[in-house]
Write a protein that holds these residues in place. Structure first.
Motif, PDB file in Angstrom:
ATOM      1  N   VAL A 178       0.837  -1.223   0.000  1.00 40.74           N
ATOM      2  CA  VAL A 178       0.000   0.000   0.000  1.00 40.74           C
ATOM      3  C   VAL A 178       0.858   1.254   0.000  1.00 40.74           C
ATOM      4  O   VAL A 178       0.327   2.348   0.206  1.00 40.74           O
ATOM      5  N   ALA A 179       2.136   1.100  -0.235  1.00 43.68           N
ATOM      6  CA  ALA A 179       3.028   2.270  -0.167  1.00 43.68           C
ATOM      7  C   ALA A 179       2.700   3.293  -1.244  1.00 43.68           C
ATOM      8  O   ALA A 179       2.862   4.505  -1.038  1.00 43.68           O
ATOM      9  N   ASP A 180       2.204   2.861  -2.388  1.00 46.91           N
ATOM     10  CA  ASP A 180       1.933   3.778  -3.494  1.00 46.91           C
ATOM     11  C   ASP A 180       0.520   4.369  -3.438  1.00 46.91           C
ATOM     12  O   ASP A 180       0.163   5.191  -4.295  1.00 46.91           O
ATOM     13  N   LEU A 181      -0.306   3.966  -2.442  1.00 45.60           N
ATOM     14  CA  LEU A 181      -1.681   4.469  -2.347  1.00 45.60           C
ATOM     15  C   LEU A 181      -1.726   5.799  -1.575  1.00 45.60           C
ATOM     16  O   LEU A 181      -0.791   6.117  -0.817  1.00 45.60           O
ATOM     17  N   ARG A 231      -4.926   3.954   2.783  1.00 46.92           N
ATOM     18  CA  ARG A 231      -4.059   2.875   3.239  1.00 46.92           C
ATOM     19  C   ARG A 231      -4.666   2.029   4.364  1.00 46.92           C
ATOM     20  O   ARG A 231      -4.602   0.790   4.301  1.00 46.92           O
ATOM     21  N   PRO A 232      -5.269   2.632   5.447  1.00 47.91           N
ATOM     22  CA  PRO A 232      -5.800   1.796   6.542  1.00 47.91           C
ATOM     23  C   PRO A 232      -6.899   0.853   6.062  1.00 47.91           C
ATOM     24  O   PRO A 232      -6.940  -0.328   6.429  1.00 47.91           O
ATOM     25  N   GLU A 233      -7.786   1.368   5.236  1.00 52.06           N
ATOM     26  CA  GLU A 233      -8.898   0.527   4.770  1.00 52.06           C
ATOM     27  C   GLU A 233      -8.407  -0.632   3.899  1.00 52.06           C
ATOM     28  O   GLU A 233      -8.853  -1.777   4.057  1.00 52.06           O
ATOM     29  N   VAL A 234      -7.476  -0.350   2.983  1.00 53.00           N
ATOM     30  CA  VAL A 234      -6.945  -1.402   2.108  1.00 53.00           C
ATOM     31  C   VAL A 234      -6.148  -2.420   2.916  1.00 53.00           C
ATOM     32  O   VAL A 234      -6.217  -3.632   2.670  1.00 53.00           O
ATOM     33  N   ALA A 235      -5.400  -1.947   3.912  1.00 51.79           N
ATOM     34  CA  ALA A 235      -4.599  -2.848   4.732  1.00 51.79           C
ATOM     35  C   ALA A 235      -5.475  -3.826   5.489  1.00 51.79           C
ATOM     36  O   ALA A 235      -5.154  -5.019   5.606  1.00 51.79           O
ATOM     37  N   GLU A 236      -6.605  -3.330   6.013  1.00 50.56           N
ATOM     38  CA  GLU A 236      -7.516  -4.217   6.729  1.00 50.56           C
ATOM     39  C   GLU A 236      -8.101  -5.279   5.802  1.00 50.56           C
ATOM     40  O   GLU A 236      -8.316  -6.422   6.197  1.00 50.56           O
ATOM     41  N   GLY A 237      -8.375  -4.908   4.573  1.00 48.97           N
ATOM     42  CA  GLY A 237      -8.935  -5.875   3.624  1.00 48.97           C
ATOM     43  C   GLY A 237      -7.910  -6.898   3.150  1.00 48.97           C
ATOM     44  O   GLY A 237      -8.263  -8.024   2.787  1.00 48.97           O
TER      45      GLY A 237
END
Length: 811
Positions: free
Chosen positions: A80-83, A88-94
């Motif tokens: 998620v470094a490029d988001l 980032r938090p929402e994508v990381a949880e998914g």
């Protein structure tokens, strides 16, 4: 395989009767045909190994990815470094549950791959063991099938079976099924048949054109400026095209039908017969066209018309009989052992053998056979020297194969017949290769001779001040060099024949390699025993019939290698410009070494050791003490001569009152070729213990001393000048050291002069002396100088009366 072998041996010992021998032969032959092909298993193992390699690579990739997923937080941060920051938090949880699921799947996949690879490896190991067992069993069958009868003795029942077998192959029902299978094959592979049939039709309609091209290529060889090896290869290419159509059609049709699975046994039998008979048809057609009128053999290889016409007719006779017989034998052999052993198949095999026997008879019969022409043209050749032996062996082989067929060894006779035919093809191909290389050598030598002729012609024109002559006017005046096969150098022929012999031996080994396992039976025939070392333990080692046969083969090979290999090495040394003396020494030592090693191996193989030879050497030492001193002395002296080399082949030597050139150095004596072209045999001991004058040991330069006696009152300075001029004008007289003329003595009747000069080679000593003497005589006559001769003054005492007596002639 071991259990079958033990059972086989024990059964033969218990039931050593002809009927059981035949039954066992038929059983083993059926099993030999039923064995799966080794290549099928090898292909499966190869594919499996490729799969194992890919699976291992994939598992490594999975393990690497699983290692990266071990730190889930770091992996997610990297993804998620490029988001944008807010996403980032929402994508990381998914991603967390997805990554956990992937980790579980990777672990499961790695475990499954590990189990699968283990099973595949076990299967691979078991299948390799199976291949090893199959090979052992196949070797067992090959060792024993040749020595077992596969059929009963040819009898009346076999003759009675012939009509039924003929009716079977003429049955309309079978041929209807065959036609349906052919139609099915055409529907299955229409494009392949269309292309091949179109190609064959083109070959048939272009046959006349190919013949014309063949003649044109031959016409090009009749002229020295247009001849070349490329025309021969073109002629061979057109010969192949003319021989190809029918055999290609038979082989392709048989191959396509044999590949089909859902066809009848009758169709498969016909397909096998077509494929098997297509090969001999092509070879025989090729050699027939090779020997046709204006063909390659007649025009390019310069074979006589009598030989080519005879071979053409004989091969044509063989084609009409052999091809149908081979087709019938193969077709009957496809159904099973009972059909092969029947009357029709055996009759066809006998027809094949009789046809080849007549073919060999017409070719090899001494004095009247076709190959007698070859023996006349090459009287020193291997065939000419043993012509009767080759004829006898060929007829003996045919008769032996016919007898084997009649007494029931049908499988053995069939295999030997196939190998015999393939050997015949190998002989023809070897002869073809020999003729091609000889033609290449001849063309190369003629090209060199033509170039030398051009150079000499141009030099002659320059000397005659005709430099303005056009080169086009020069070429027609050339005298074409007469170069043929007989004029080629012996070195080139020896090297060619040695190379072809080696290739021929390898070809024979490849053809007869399937028979070699059957020869292992000779290892079980024990002849005697000898003491030997086995794993460091001294024990009794048996010598079998196989050892004796191999010993005989090694003896023959040693004798051939001892004769041929040094000659080939000498040719190579000639090209490297090694002098004749060194060449002879090296080749002689190589010959002794080869013979020594060969016979040492033979003695070791037959169990002859030093302990058993001690009595022989003891007896030999006693014989040496009584009567062999001179022989041994000459032998030792011959060895010393080869190593110390006081004389060499080609040296000019003087021994006692004889002189000449050393031509051969043998074990006992040395041959000297005198000036009278007589061969003088001198024991080797004379060169070591006696006085020897070697004119060219370290330096071939020789000094000439030519004495000249002139009359008293002659002009000595003028005579000296003439002598010096005569020496300097001679081409073979060296200028360094320069010639000298000495005034040696006042003789009784002459003033003694002596001309001293040096020549480069002692071989020209007498020739140069003669030339100088002739010129001296001519120049002295022109200068008025008299070459003196002995003179005597007669004084008469007249102090007393001289009595004169007249005598009547009639009294």
């Amino acid at each position: 395989a071991k259990r079958v072998n033990d059972a086989f041996i024990s059964t033969r010992k218990k039931l050593n009767i002809a009927g059981m021998n035949q039954v066992m032969g038929e059983m083993l032959l059926e099993q030999r045909k039923a064995l799966p092909e080794r290549n099928l298993y090898l292909k499966r193992i190869d594919k499996r190994e490729q799969y194992i390699a890919r699976s291992n690579l994939q598992r490594i990739q999975y393990q690497e990815e699983l290692k990266n997923l071990s730190d889930t937080e770091a992996y997610i941060e990297k993804m998620v470094a490029d988001l944008p920051e807010d996403m980032r938090p929402e994508v990381a949880e998914g991603l967390k549950p997805l990554l956990e699921t992937r980790k579980a799947l990777l672990k499961k996949s790695i475990e499954l791959d590990r189990n699968l690879l283990k099973a595949v490896a076990d299967l691979d190991f078991i299948e390799k063991k199976l291949i090893k067992v199959l090979e052992q069993y196949r070797q067992l069958l090959d060792e024993n099938l040749f020595w077992l009868r596969s059929a009963p003795v040819f009898n009346a029942d076999n003759i009675k079976n012939i009509p039924s077998q003929v009716l079977y192959y003429l049955s309309p029902e079978n041929w209807n099924v065959f036609l349906k299978d052919v139609v099915h094959t055409l529907q299955y592979t229409p494009y392949a048949y269309s292309v091949i049939l179109l190609f064959i039709i083109v070959l048939i309609f272009q046959k006349r054109k190919f013949k014309q091209k063949l003649v044109e290529a031959g016409e090009q060889t009749r002229h020295i400026y247009s001849d070349g090896l490329s025309h021969t290869f073109k002629a061979l290419f057109y010969t192949v095209l003319m021989a190809l159509p029918l055999s290609l059609f038979m082989f392709f049709a048989g191959l396509q039908m044999a590949r089909m699975v859902y066809v009848s046994d009758f169709t498969h039998a016909i397909a096998e017969g077509l494929m098997m008979s297509a090969k001999p048809l092509f070879f025989m057609q090729f050699f027939r066209y090779l020997c046709s009128k204006q063909g390659v053999a007649e025009v390019h290889f310069k074979w006589s018309k009598e030989l080519t016409n005879g071979l053409n007719k004989e091969i044509l006779r063989v084609i009409f009989v052999i091809v149908p017989a081979i087709f019938l034998t193969t077709a009957l052999g496809y159904k099973g052992v009972s059909e092969v052993n029947g009357g029709l198949a055996r009759l066809a095999l006998i027809v094949v053998l009789v046809t080849y026997g007549l073919f060999y008879y017409r070719l090899l019969k001494p004095n009247t056979g076709l190959f007698t022409l070859i023996a006349r043209n090459y009287p020193e050749g291997l065939y000419a020297r043993y012509q009767k032996l080759w004829f006898f062996l060929s007829q003996l082989l045919i008769i032996g194969l016919i007898v084997l067929t009649l007494v029931g060894y049908v499988y053995t006779a069939g295999q030997l017949t196939v190998n015999m035919v393939q050997t015949l093809y190998l002989i023809f191909l070897t002869v073809l290769a020999q003729q091609l290389v000889l033609r290449w050598l001849m063309l190369s030598q003629r090209k060199y001779a033509l170039q030398r002729a051009k150079e000499k012609r141009l030099e002659a024109l320059k000397k005659a001040d005709k430099d303005d002559t056009d080169e086009g006017d020069i070429l027609p005046d050339f005298e074409e060099p007469e170069i043929n096969i007989a004029s080629l150098s012996e070195e080139s022929k020896k090297l060619l024949h040695f190379i072809l012999f080696v290739v021929f031996v390898f070809g024979l080994y490849w053809i007869w390699s399937d028979v070699f396992p059957a020869l292992n039976l000779f290892q079980k025939v024990e002849l005697w025993q000898h003491k030997g070392m086995v794993d460091g333990v001294k024990t009794m080692v048996p010598v079998t019939l196989s050892h004796v046969i191999w010993a005989l083969v090694i003896v023959i090979t040693t004798l051939i290698a001892g004769k041929r290999l040094p000659a080939i090495i000498e040719i190579l040394m000639i090209q490297a410009k090694v002098n004749s003396g060194n060449r002879y020494t090296i080749t002689t030592l190589i010959n002794y070494t080869i013979i020594g090693i060969g016979f040492s191996v033979v003695f070791n193989m037959l169990g002859v050791d030093w302990e058993q030879l001690q009595w022989m050497f003891a007896a030999l030492s006693v014989g040496i003490g009584f009567g062999l001193q001179e022989i041994v002395a000459n032998f030792i002296s011959g060895i010393i001569i080869l190593f110390e080399r006081p004389i060499r082949v080609g040296d000019y030597v003087s021994v006692g009152d004889n002189e000449g050139t050393v031509s051969r150095i043998r074990i006992r004596a040395t041959t000297i070729l005198t000036r009278d072209r007589k061969e003088l045999l001198v024991p080797n001991k004379e060169f070591i213990t006696g006085q020897l004058l070697n004119w060219s040991l370290s330096d071939p330069v020789a000094r000439l001393k030519i004495p000249v006696g002139v009359a008293y009152g002659s002009d000595i300075p003028l005579a000296r000048k003439i002598l010096l001029e005569t020496a300097i004008e001679n081409e073979r007289v060296m200028t360094d050291p320069e010639p000298r003329v000495l005034f040696l003595n006042f003789g009784d009747n002459t003033l003694d002069l002596e001309l001293r000069c040096f020549i480069e080679n002692v071989d020209y000593r007498l020739a140069v002396t003669s030339e100088i003497n002739e010129v001296i005589n001519r120049k002295f006559n022109e200068a008025g100088i008299t070459i003196a001769f002995p003179q005597r003054d007669v004084h008469l005492d007249i102090s007393q009366p001289i009595d004169i007596c007249l005598q009547n002639e009639k009294l």
